[in-house]
Scaffold this motif. Sequence first.
Motif, short mmCIF file in Angstrom:
data_model
loop_
_atom_site.label_atom_id
_atom_site.label_comp_id
_atom_site.label_asym_id
_atom_site.label_seq_id
_atom_site.Cartn_x
_atom_site.Cartn_y
_atom_site.Cartn_z
N ARG A 342 0.57 -1.17 0.28
CA ARG A 342 0.13 0.24 0.15
C ARG A 342 0.80 0.99 -0.42
O ARG A 342 1.13 2.41 -0.64
CB ARG A 342 -0.91 0.16 1.22
CG ARG A 342 -2.14 0.91 1.20
CD ARG A 342 -3.08 1.04 2.43
NE ARG A 342 -3.83 -0.78 2.61
CZ ARG A 342 -2.98 -1.77 3.70
NH1 ARG A 342 -2.35 -1.42 4.02
NH2 ARG A 342 -3.90 -2.72 3.59
N LYS A 343 2.02 1.36 0.83
CA LYS A 343 2.67 2.39 1.01
C LYS A 343 3.55 2.51 -0.42
O LYS A 343 3.91 3.74 -0.61
CB LYS A 343 4.00 2.22 1.99
CG LYS A 343 3.06 2.92 3.39
CD LYS A 343 3.97 2.27 4.55
CE LYS A 343 2.64 2.42 5.60
NZ LYS A 343 4.48 2.50 7.19
N LYS A 345 2.76 1.55 -3.06
CA LYS A 345 1.91 1.63 -4.39
C LYS A 345 1.37 3.24 -4.23
O LYS A 345 1.50 4.36 -5.46
CB LYS A 345 0.59 1.47 -4.34
CG LYS A 345 -0.55 1.64 -5.49
CD LYS A 345 -2.13 0.86 -5.09
CE LYS A 345 -3.05 1.06 -6.55
NZ LYS A 345 -4.24 0.35 -6.00
N ASN A 346 1.34 4.20 -3.15
CA ASN A 346 1.23 5.51 -3.07
C ASN A 346 2.19 6.32 -3.30
O ASN A 346 1.85 7.48 -3.73
CB ASN A 346 0.49 5.54 -1.15
CG ASN A 346 -0.69 5.64 -1.06
OD1 ASN A 346 -0.93 5.62 -1.57
ND2 ASN A 346 -1.30 4.89 0.91
N ARG A 349 2.54 6.73 -7.34
CA ARG A 349 1.92 8.02 -6.87
C ARG A 349 1.94 9.51 -6.98
O ARG A 349 1.75 10.02 -7.95
CB ARG A 349 0.36 7.81 -7.21
CG ARG A 349 -0.62 6.16 -7.06
CD ARG A 349 -1.75 5.68 -6.46
NE ARG A 349 -2.44 5.17 -7.49
CZ ARG A 349 -3.88 4.68 -7.07
NH1 ARG A 349 -3.90 5.27 -5.97
NH2 ARG A 349 -3.73 3.64 -7.16
N SER A 350 3.05 9.18 -5.94
CA SER A 350 3.30 10.37 -5.44
C SER A 350 4.74 11.71 -6.66
O SER A 350 5.02 11.20 -7.01
CB SER A 350 4.17 11.05 -3.98
OG SER A 350 5.11 9.87 -3.98
N GLU A 462 -3.11 -4.60 -4.93
CA GLU A 462 -2.23 -3.05 -4.23
C GLU A 462 -1.32 -3.18 -4.95
O GLU A 462 -0.31 -2.11 -5.16
CB GLU A 462 -1.42 -4.05 -3.17
CG GLU A 462 -2.92 -3.79 -1.66
CD GLU A 462 -3.06 -2.25 -1.48
OE1 GLU A 462 -2.80 -0.92 -2.29
OE2 GLU A 462 -4.59 -2.14 -0.98
#
Length: 766
Positions: A342-343, A345-346, A349-350, A462
């Motif tokens: 999850r981290k 993936k985020n 995207r950043s 994820e």
Amino acid sequence: MLCVGSSRYYSSHAVSSLLVGPRRLFARDSPHYVDSKCHGTNQSRDNSTKILKPELNIGSCGACFSTVTGTILVQAHDPSQLALEIENAIDQQRFDDAWRAYEKHVHMDGLPRKSVLSKLITGLAESCDPHRLKQSYNVVSHAFEEKQELLDKEPLIYLSLSLARCALPNLAINVVRTLVKMEAYPPVAAWSAILAHMCQTNTGAFLGADLVMELGYLFQNNRIDPRKKSNRPLLSMKPNSFTFNIVLTASLVFGTTRKAEQLLELMPRIGVKPEVNLLIVMAHIYERNGRRDEIQKLKRHVDEACGLSESEFRQFYDCLLSCHLKFGHLDHAVDMVLDMLRKGKNAKRSLEAAKAVLEAVENRKFYFPYEKTDAENPCSSNSQMLSYSSFFKDNSFARLELDARELVRLLTDKLQEQVGLVKSEHGILHPTETMYAKLVKAFLEADKISALASFLVKASKEDSPVSVESSFVVQVINACISLGLLEQAHDLLDEMRFSGIRVGSSIYSSLLKAYCKEGQHEDDITALLKDAQQAGIQLDASCYEDLIQSRVNHSNTTGALHLFKELKNLNVLKAGHKEFQRLVQGSDDNEAALMTKLVEEVRSGHMVDHAVHEWNNVIHFFCKKRLMHDAHRALNKMRSSGHVPNAQTFHSLITAYAAIGGKYVEVTDLWGEMKLLASSSSMKFDQELLDSLLYCFVRGGFFLRAMEVIEMMEKREMFIDKYKYKSLWLKYHRTLYKGKAPKVQTEAQLKRREAAINFKKWIGLT
């Protein structure tokens, strides 16, 4: 010159005495003797002196003896000239000449003066030749027995450093022990460098842990008053956090983790506070020894710590994940893996992460968690051994400390190689294929298919692969098929379909072909074909061929004709089977890495008994509190539950008994049980366990059992620190069996006496 006729009785004795050469420097049974091929004979110094001195007055110039065969000229050197000859030979690196001159000096006038002795020790040590180093060590050992005041601290530190650099850790540690006995305490910066060089080998790491324990024991519970000026030299030797970091890292690299945990327990007792990077080493130790609660306590400190690198975070979470798997806490492991995904993936995207990646690509800078260096040899980290003059000028030992830190870096790099569950890319932690394989295997062994399917569904959401066929969901199902777990593979496929996770045609093809090969799954084949048609999956030609052949083998001609017509109508290409065939065969490409890892993991046959780790923790808790009655009750419950104790179990009990003292009969009972388990189960004896046993038996005087342990260790080519056990004998059993054997003794008494005498011979005291 003095002419003496051949008729004189003592002339022949004097000539032979001078020509035979000097005596051996010290006895073979000396605690410090090392065979270095010294020149000399076994003639005693007292006898030669008795022959020469009473009968002949030999001057410093020499003597000439005439015989019937001619005149023999014998040069009887002045000790001062021999001392000068030693110094000149060392300066010119004529070590053989220096050694012969030294032997003559010892034979004629004993040990040379302090300056000459120091020059001989350092000159031989500076050569870095193993033979010369052993000669230098023998000089120190002989001087320590005969006249300690001739030894200086700095030459001995230099010798110990040279011995450690040249992979002679057993001699290096003995020189440090000699310094402590002389009360010429080496500063911690000096002996830490010696320790760092020692710890580059397995034996050196084992001895290094013993050295830190021995020195740390002197400072336990504030025994040394720091306010007294006389204690300053001793306090300068006190182990610090860096010292513990060296030996703990080496213990992890070479697998002596139980001794490492004892060192961790020693740190607070001598007032040493761990550095930040030592938290990661502690996590490794707790994970190896199965200390689940301890590693959980560390998590908060690691998350709040400042100055930890990316690789250190990766190592900690690798340890935490491994600990969850070891205890069968699959829910915690799943939560950690999903949190990483999850981290990750985020972060992808950043915008900041995108800029960092773009900049790294443009500058051709890539992060590699570990890069091998050319410094694989411990001595290669330093281009050349320091000369003694340079060593002597460095009063603060700053150069040695820099070398030690470089050696610790090499050990840390080796430790990073052992991290296999977590990887790091641009500061983002990801689970590796090995982690997925171990987790999936744990689910399969626990028969938790629905929980595994739930994990795969969440992980698929994820982690978005480049193609459906390369997703780890597909690879897990394909791995199950390759391993013959067809029912589990079908269940997982159903769960994926119910959850809306689309899989490619290769999964259906591979499962159908596996069913056809076994020939006993007609109902499963029918159901799977129906599911494939509903999902709009087009099977390849080879799959249809196997299905048709299966129908024919079961005399189902109608079904075979129906499949043949369907194959003609769909116009399926035979080339469509290539992808399936590649996956089933277990390709080593990146896309099928998880499948390959999972197949290897399952076929390895390594089963984890989670309950054993739980029981070991309970027994270890009672042993730490010295509640041995409760520890034995826990051991009995462990046995009655059907779980077999392992080396970890017995090591906790033995070290607790050693700390209490006087419980050697109980240790003997444990030894008997261990031998039975080793003959009937897969229990393995390691060096730490056998060394702890040997210590207890020697300390308690159980030499019959001690010789059994020694025989086992020597058979398995394990290193034994004879110096340590020789010291134990001299401290506690020096007068044992010294007199003549009694005329009347039982068979048991005779065996005990023989075992003690054999042990005494083994340590070199007879």
